[in-house]
Design a protein around this motif. Structure first.
Motif, short mmCIF file in Angstrom:
data_model
loop_
_atom_site.label_atom_id
_atom_site.label_comp_id
_atom_site.label_asym_id
_atom_site.label_seq_id
_atom_site.Cartn_x
_atom_site.Cartn_y
_atom_site.Cartn_z
N ASN A 92 29.15 -14.89 4.45
CA ASN A 92 29.23 -15.19 5.93
C ASN A 92 28.68 -16.55 5.78
O ASN A 92 28.87 -17.47 6.84
CB ASN A 92 28.45 -14.24 6.47
N TRP A 93 27.65 -16.97 5.21
CA TRP A 93 27.05 -18.31 5.13
C TRP A 93 28.06 -19.48 4.93
O TRP A 93 28.40 -20.53 5.44
CB TRP A 93 25.94 -18.54 3.86
N SER A 222 15.63 -28.40 11.70
CA SER A 222 15.35 -26.96 12.02
C SER A 222 16.09 -26.13 13.15
O SER A 222 16.50 -25.16 13.00
CB SER A 222 13.81 -27.04 12.48
N ILE A 225 19.53 -25.46 11.66
CA ILE A 225 19.58 -24.36 10.83
C ILE A 225 19.18 -22.86 11.67
O ILE A 225 20.00 -22.04 11.40
CB ILE A 225 18.60 -24.51 9.80
N PHE A 226 18.33 -23.07 12.52
CA PHE A 226 18.16 -21.88 13.64
C PHE A 226 19.49 -21.41 14.17
O PHE A 226 19.83 -20.36 14.04
CB PHE A 226 17.22 -22.04 14.44
N LEU A 228 22.60 -22.08 13.20
CA LEU A 228 23.52 -21.63 12.10
C LEU A 228 23.11 -20.14 11.70
O LEU A 228 24.09 -19.16 11.35
CB LEU A 228 23.47 -22.40 10.98
N PHE A 229 21.80 -20.04 11.55
CA PHE A 229 21.56 -18.77 11.00
C PHE A 229 21.62 -17.51 12.10
O PHE A 229 22.16 -16.65 11.41
CB PHE A 229 19.76 -18.76 10.90
N ILE A 230 21.54 -17.65 13.25
CA ILE A 230 21.91 -16.61 14.45
C ILE A 230 23.24 -16.75 14.35
O ILE A 230 23.69 -15.56 14.75
CB ILE A 230 21.02 -17.06 15.61
N THR A 231 24.08 -17.54 14.24
CA THR A 231 25.56 -17.52 14.00
C THR A 231 25.91 -16.39 12.95
O THR A 231 26.62 -15.76 13.34
CB THR A 231 26.13 -18.81 13.93
N LYS A 232 25.13 -16.79 11.83
CA LYS A 232 25.49 -16.04 10.90
C LYS A 232 25.16 -14.34 11.06
O LYS A 232 26.00 -13.40 10.50
CB LYS A 232 24.88 -16.33 9.36
N THR A 233 23.94 -14.34 11.70
CA THR A 233 23.68 -13.03 12.04
C THR A 233 24.66 -12.20 12.89
O THR A 233 25.09 -11.11 12.81
CB THR A 233 22.27 -13.24 12.74
N GLU A 236 27.62 -11.30 11.10
CA GLU A 236 27.31 -9.96 10.39
C GLU A 236 27.47 -8.73 11.18
O GLU A 236 27.74 -7.50 10.60
CB GLU A 236 25.78 -10.01 9.64
#
Length: 238
Positions: A92-93, A222, A225-226, A228-233, A236
């Motif tokens: 997913n990343w 930051s 990345i934040f 992008l991280f919640i997009t990946k979440t 999922e």
């Protein structure tokens, strides 16, 4: 990730999106900076600098970048191709980063022709060459990090709806709030600097002065990345 990047990037140029984005961006800047008789007109400013360009561009990006990213996941969800994409031997990343770099690369390509503005102002200076290259380079670096942050936000809002128009509106609202919202809130508290520092605008202005402060870079990285991280979440959980 490279495969996703190539697929997404090629899809931009296989449709009118890339040409519209680049054309509209350059047209709006060209009109305000050289044609319209307003405060942004470089030719009528009486001094040679690119401050009007670096003031306008973040506002143009608020609309332009969500227009690029709105289909990134909304289209996949709407067509049901996201399930097919997730069955590929990629994480997913890698999906998120591939789409992120493809969209950001398109924004960078749109910025490249604006280097001609630097040459124009360089020639218009009295004497010729009377331009603050430090501030100009800093501003371009700031625009890159600003674009990266907007792109990450746009990708996230694209996961919130199957409708591209809804994703676009959410992207515009989110980038506008993070860019200007905290400045507006701080005005209600006697220009509270702590509140201003939460927003994007304060850090972009800081870099635009030509001084690359690691605190500003850490902020942009930051926030990017934040999102992008919640997009990946979100990906999922779909």
């Amino acid at each position: 990730m490279i495969a996703i990047l190539k697929k997404e990037f090629n899809s931009f140029f296989a449709s009118p999106i890339a040409y519209l984005v680049i054309g509209v961006f350059l047209l709006i800047n060209g009109l305000f900076l050289f044609i319209f008789k307003d405060d942004f007109n470089i030719l009528n400013a009486g001094f040679a600098d690119l401050n009007p360009f670096f003031y306008l561009t973040p506002w143009i990006f608020i609309f332009l970048i969500p227009a690029i990213t709105m289909k990134s996941f909304a289209d996949e969800f709407n067509n049901g191709t996201i399930e097919l994409l997730k069955t590929k031997p990629i994480s997913n990343w890698q999906i998120v980063l591939g789409k992120f770099w493809a969209a950001l690369l398109l924004v960078v390509i749109a910025l490249i022709p604006t280097i001609t503005y630097v040459y124009t102002v360089h020639q218009l200076g009295n004497p010729i060459g009377n331009i603050d290259f430090g501030a100009t380079i800093g501003s371009y670096i700031g625009l890159f990090f600003l674009a990266a942050t907007y792109t990450a936000i746009g990708l996230f809002t694209s996961t919130l709806s199957k409708n591209q128009i809804v994703a676009f509106i959410l992207g515009v609202f989110s980038t506008f709030f993070l860019f200007y919202g905290f400045d507006a809130i701080s005005n209600s508290f006697d220009n509270n600097l702590t509140i201003q520092q939460i927003g994007i605008n304060a850090h972009f202005k800081s870099i635009s002065r030509g001084i690359i402060d690691t605190r500003d870079l850490v902020y942009f990285i930051s926030v990017t990345i934040f999102f992008l991280f919640i997009t990946k979440t979100r990906l999922e959980n779909e």
